[in-house]
Design a protein around this motif. Structure first.
Motif, short mmCIF file in Angstrom:
data_model
loop_
_atom_site.label_atom_id
_atom_site.label_comp_id
_atom_site.label_asym_id
_atom_site.label_seq_id
_atom_site.Cartn_x
_atom_site.Cartn_y
_atom_site.Cartn_z
N GLY A 45 0.81 -1.21 0.00
CA GLY A 45 0.00 0.00 0.00
C GLY A 45 0.85 1.26 0.00
O GLY A 45 0.52 2.24 -0.69
N MET A 46 1.93 1.25 0.76
CA MET A 46 2.83 2.41 0.78
C MET A 46 3.49 2.61 -0.58
O MET A 46 3.61 3.74 -1.07
CB MET A 46 3.89 2.21 1.88
N ASN A 47 3.92 1.51 -1.20
CA ASN A 47 4.55 1.60 -2.52
C ASN A 47 3.56 2.12 -3.56
O ASN A 47 3.91 2.96 -4.41
CB ASN A 47 5.07 0.22 -2.94
N ALA A 48 2.30 1.66 -3.49
CA ALA A 48 1.28 2.10 -4.44
C ALA A 48 1.02 3.60 -4.30
O ALA A 48 0.92 4.33 -5.30
CB ALA A 48 -0.01 1.32 -4.22
N GLN A 49 0.95 4.08 -3.07
CA GLN A 49 0.67 5.51 -2.87
C GLN A 49 1.88 6.37 -3.22
O GLN A 49 1.72 7.52 -3.64
CB GLN A 49 0.25 5.76 -1.42
N GLN A 50 3.08 5.82 -3.10
CA GLN A 50 4.27 6.56 -3.54
C GLN A 50 4.22 6.78 -5.05
O GLN A 50 4.49 7.89 -5.55
CB GLN A 50 5.54 5.80 -3.15
N ASN A 95 -2.37 12.34 -16.27
CA ASN A 95 -2.29 10.89 -16.09
C ASN A 95 -3.06 10.50 -14.83
O ASN A 95 -3.17 11.27 -13.88
CB ASN A 95 -0.84 10.45 -15.93
N ARG A 96 -3.55 9.27 -14.85
CA ARG A 96 -4.20 8.72 -13.66
C ARG A 96 -3.60 7.35 -13.38
O ARG A 96 -3.53 6.49 -14.27
CB ARG A 96 -5.71 8.58 -13.90
N ALA A 97 -3.12 7.17 -12.16
CA ALA A 97 -2.56 5.88 -11.77
C ALA A 97 -3.70 4.91 -11.48
O ALA A 97 -4.69 5.27 -10.85
CB ALA A 97 -1.68 6.04 -10.54
N GLU A 98 -3.56 3.67 -11.95
CA GLU A 98 -4.57 2.64 -11.73
C GLU A 98 -3.94 1.47 -10.99
O GLU A 98 -2.76 1.15 -11.20
CB GLU A 98 -5.17 2.19 -13.06
N PHE A 99 -4.74 0.83 -10.14
CA PHE A 99 -4.23 -0.22 -9.26
C PHE A 99 -5.13 -1.45 -9.31
O PHE A 99 -6.31 -1.37 -9.67
CB PHE A 99 -4.15 0.30 -7.81
N THR A 120 -5.33 12.86 -0.34
CA THR A 120 -5.85 11.50 -0.14
C THR A 120 -4.73 10.47 -0.17
O THR A 120 -4.69 9.55 0.66
CB THR A 120 -6.90 11.18 -1.22
N ALA A 121 -3.82 10.61 -1.14
CA ALA A 121 -2.70 9.67 -1.25
C ALA A 121 -1.78 9.78 -0.03
O ALA A 121 -1.28 8.76 0.48
CB ALA A 121 -1.92 9.94 -2.53
N ASN A 155 -1.10 3.41 6.07
CA ASN A 155 -0.38 2.16 5.83
C ASN A 155 0.88 2.07 6.67
O ASN A 155 1.25 0.99 7.15
CB ASN A 155 -0.02 2.05 4.34
N SER A 156 1.56 3.21 6.85
CA SER A 156 2.76 3.21 7.71
C SER A 156 2.38 2.94 9.16
O SER A 156 3.12 2.27 9.89
CB SER A 156 3.49 4.54 7.58
N LYS A 157 1.20 3.41 9.59
CA LYS A 157 0.73 3.12 10.96
C LYS A 157 0.39 1.65 11.11
O LYS A 157 0.53 1.08 12.19
CB LYS A 157 -0.48 4.00 11.28
N THR A 158 -0.07 1.04 10.00
CA THR A 158 -0.34 -0.39 10.03
C THR A 158 0.93 -1.18 10.32
O THR A 158 0.93 -2.14 11.10
CB THR A 158 -0.94 -0.85 8.69
#
Length: 266
Positions: free
Chosen positions: A12-17, A38-42, A238-239, A246-249
């Motif tokens: 999740g952290m990598n995706a938001q980066q 551009n829009r990032a898609e996951f 939001t990101a 995710n870092s708190k997780t």
């Protein structure tokens, strides 16, 4: 379980980066002529089936065993980035060589190696040979060539080009053709506001501006970037919050592992 939780949070952290990098590029190009955001898609990763502990509930001498299975995801992965070809605003420049496309279509330009690329950036110039070129020096195709006694030019909304000579005559030259694709989102951006044809984009379809679904040409205008700064700032916040959670997780899982280790020692 703990290692899976850590990997999920790390994905999740990598995706938001990566999401932040895409958003940052959009914001950086807010003043780039005809830039398309551009829009990032996951996509979610594979799910793992976990067997929960069986429950025995003896009743009347009979033991009933209940077995449940649950599916747990393994995180997220970046799948692609999508170009959004939403129309940008037209800005008046009052420059004869500036041309904006209102609607669908691209200009076809010829690169130095003879191959073709496509752009919506209509900030054209005249090179030393009197040829109409992009800001990066790529020739517009078909060629529009100015003679030495050319004083000005007129570009109609259908792409018809007329050159005004010193004697006041109007000379018709090749028209500016437009190109469109069935899937413009499949074009490959290569920088310099250029795109290349790919199997995903489909083959180029040529046509006349203002007809058969092609946009119209507007001389003396340029298309602005379609990036909306407010939308990008909201997406960035939001990101950022998602990355923080995710870092708190990760921190929470570490604390749970520490508590488990202490119980074992006790």
């Amino acid at each position: 379980m703990s290692s899976r939780s850590l990997r999920t949070a790390a994905s999740g952290m990598n995706a938001q980066q990566i999401n932040i990098e895409v958003i940052s590029n959009n914001i950086a190009n807010i003043n780039t002529t005809a830039f398309k955001k551009n829009r990032a898609e996951f996509q979610d990763l594979m799910y793992q089936e976990i067997q929960v502990n069986s429950i025995s509930s003896p009743a009347s001498g009979i033991s009933d065993t209940i077995s449940n299975k649950i599916e747990v995801g393994n995180g997220v992965k970046p799948s692609s980035t999508q170009k959004l070809f939403k129309q940008g605003d037209l800005t008046a420049t009052n420059q004869q060589l500036d041309v904006a496309i209102q609607g669908e279509g691209f200009f076809q330009v010829r690169k130095a190696d003879g191959s073709y690329a496509y752009t919506r950036d209509g900030s054209f110039k005249i090179d030393a040979n009197g040829q109409m070129v992009t800001a990066a020096g790529y020739s517009l195709d078909p060629d529009i060539i100015f003679s030495e006694d050319t004083l000005g030019m007129r570009i109609a909304r259908d792409g018809t080009v007329e050159l005004e000579t010193a004697s006041g005559d109007l000379i018709s030259v090749d028209s500016i053709q437009l190109v469109r694709f069935l899937n413009p989102g499949g074009l490959a951006p290569i920088g310099d506001n250029l795109y290349l044809e790919t199997p995903e984009s489909g083959t180029p379809l040529f046509g006349v501006a203002g007809s058969d679904g092609f946009g119209e040409l507007h001389q003396g205008y340029l298309e602005s970037s379609n990036v909306e700064i407010v939308e990008e700032m909201i997406a960035m916040i939001t990101a950022q919050r998602s990355y923080e959670i995710n870092s708190k997780t990760v921190k929470t899982v570490e604390e749970m592992m520490s508590m488990a280790n202490n119980l074992k020692r006790g």
